[in-house]
Design an enzyme around this catalytic site. Sequence first.
Site, PDB file in Angstrom:
ATOM      1  N   ASP A   1      51.538  11.130  66.344  1.00 18.16           N
ATOM      2  CA  ASP A   1      52.470   9.498  66.115  1.00 18.16           C
ATOM      3  C   ASP A   1      53.825   9.500  66.829  1.00 18.16           C
ATOM      4  O   ASP A   1      54.501  11.204  67.225  1.00 18.16           O
ATOM      5  CB  ASP A   1      53.313   9.525  64.823  1.00 18.16           C
ATOM      6  CG  ASP A   1      51.677   9.016  63.326  1.00 18.16           C
ATOM      7  OD1 ASP A   1      51.015   8.240  64.570  1.00 18.16           O
ATOM      8  OD2 ASP A   1      52.469   9.478  62.683  1.00 18.16           O
TER       9      ASP A   1
ATOM     10  N   PRO B   1      69.440  -5.305  53.117  1.00 19.77           N
ATOM     11  CA  PRO B   1      70.276  -4.596  54.600  1.00 19.77           C
ATOM     12  C   PRO B   1      71.425  -3.540  54.155  1.00 19.77           C
ATOM     13  O   PRO B   1      71.944  -3.509  55.539  1.00 19.77           O
ATOM     14  CB  PRO B   1      70.584  -5.774  55.144  1.00 19.77           C
ATOM     15  CG  PRO B   1      70.810  -6.838  53.795  1.00 19.77           C
ATOM     16  CD  PRO B   1      69.855  -6.574  53.413  1.00 19.77           C
TER      17      PRO B   1
ATOM     18  N   GLU C   1      70.980 -14.862  47.944  1.00 18.85           N
ATOM     19  CA  GLU C   1      72.067 -14.142  48.386  1.00 18.85           C
ATOM     20  C   GLU C   1      72.279 -12.964  47.954  1.00 18.85           C
ATOM     21  O   GLU C   1      72.795 -11.562  49.164  1.00 18.85           O
ATOM     22  CB  GLU C   1      73.793 -14.877  48.157  1.00 18.85           C
ATOM     23  CG  GLU C   1      73.191 -16.490  47.891  1.00 18.85           C
ATOM     24  CD  GLU C   1      72.917 -16.574  49.595  1.00 18.85           C
ATOM     25  OE1 GLU C   1      73.809 -16.299  50.446  1.00 18.85           O
ATOM     26  OE2 GLU C   1      72.164 -17.708  50.385  1.00 18.85           O
TER      27      GLU C   1
ATOM     28  N   ARG D   1      49.914   5.208  55.540  1.00 17.83           N
ATOM     29  CA  ARG D   1      49.388   5.457  55.829  1.00 17.83           C
ATOM     30  C   ARG D   1      49.580   6.944  55.737  1.00 17.83           C
ATOM     31  O   ARG D   1      48.783   8.284  57.378  1.00 17.83           O
ATOM     32  CB  ARG D   1      49.527   5.119  57.819  1.00 17.83           C
ATOM     33  CG  ARG D   1      50.324   4.985  58.627  1.00 17.83           C
ATOM     34  CD  ARG D   1      50.663   4.229  59.166  1.00 17.83           C
ATOM     35  NE  ARG D   1      50.270   5.119  60.465  1.00 17.83           N
ATOM     36  CZ  ARG D   1      50.676   5.921  61.664  1.00 17.83           C
ATOM     37  NH1 ARG D   1      51.426   7.012  60.860  1.00 17.83           N
ATOM     38  NH2 ARG D   1      50.008   7.051  62.449  1.00 17.83           N
TER      39      ARG D   1
HETATM   40  N1  ADE Z   1      66.970  -7.420  52.645  1.00 21.00           N
HETATM   41  C1  ADE Z   1      66.734  -8.317  53.703  1.00 21.00           C
HETATM   42  N2  ADE Z   1      66.866  -8.274  54.768  1.00 21.00           N
HETATM   43  C2  ADE Z   1      67.037  -6.564  54.903  1.00 21.00           C
HETATM   44  C3  ADE Z   1      66.761  -6.085  55.494  1.00 21.00           C
HETATM   45  N3  ADE Z   1      67.094  -5.700  56.651  1.00 21.00           N
HETATM   46  N4  ADE Z   1      66.338  -4.289  55.259  1.00 21.00           N
HETATM   47  C4  ADE Z   1      65.750  -4.318  53.923  1.00 21.00           C
HETATM   48  N5  ADE Z   1      65.889  -5.101  52.630  1.00 21.00           N
HETATM   49  C5  ADE Z   1      66.143  -6.512  53.472  1.00 21.00           C
END
Ligand code: ADE
Length: 242
Positions: free
Chosen positions: A165, A87, A114, A151
């Site tokens: 697209d 994230p 984690e 794709r």
């Molecule tokens: N792993 C956990 N959350 C994630 C996200 N939002 N994007 C990519 N990998 C992740």
Amino acid sequence: MMKIDILSLFPEMFEGFTHTSIIKRAIEKGVVDIKIHNFREFAHDRHQSVDDTPYGGGQGMVLMCQPLLDCLKTVVTKESLVILMSPQGATFSQKMAVDLSKEKHLVIICGHYEGFDERIRDYVDLEVSIGDYVLTGGELSSMVITDAVTRLLHGAIRDESHEDDSFSNGLLEYPQYTHPAVYDGQEVPAVLLSGHHENIRKWRLKESLRRTLVRRPDLLENREFTSEERAFLKEIKAEMKK
Ligand code: ADE
């Protein structure tokens, strides 16, 4: 052929993905080669540990360097682009999908739990997030990227299918209709039944612009417009005031 190696502790999550629809067919046609590697197999201790408690204390577990990086060494070559799913990464986009589709070999690392030992980032070329939310692991996000990239590869779907697209021209896609011409009193726009290709092109462009203006005005902010597009936008804004 594009090669994609995915490092994950949960290979079973990829079964449906690699055995269904367009991705399955792309693999069968030799458009893409997708391999899943369980880096738990590279753990040395009796319990096959891949994570440990964080230095400095705190909640949860941290993925250790050794099993993951030993697994990575078995797949990486000079031609690889190593991607870490997290994230904290750069937000994935259609533009990134297009860029990645030009690579020869993607290696995608999926974490779980984690977090990663920070030193793993030394072996990574690109850290990617699929959006501002937290998943239990990188598996789903690695499938999102693999799907969006596959794709786009030559032979996965008809090449012309990409041209319209959403996002490919910086706009959302225009509304689509199929048979019947009237459903529950709702009619298909007459121009689409007319067979007049130029009028259909114009209608689609205008509706793409309208949809983008209403739903995603942010996409229009840094876009350059043709004079035709500018004229349509003026019409749309006038129509919206009525
Ligand atoms: N792993 C956990 N959350 C994630 C996200 N939002 N994007 C990519 N990998 C992740």
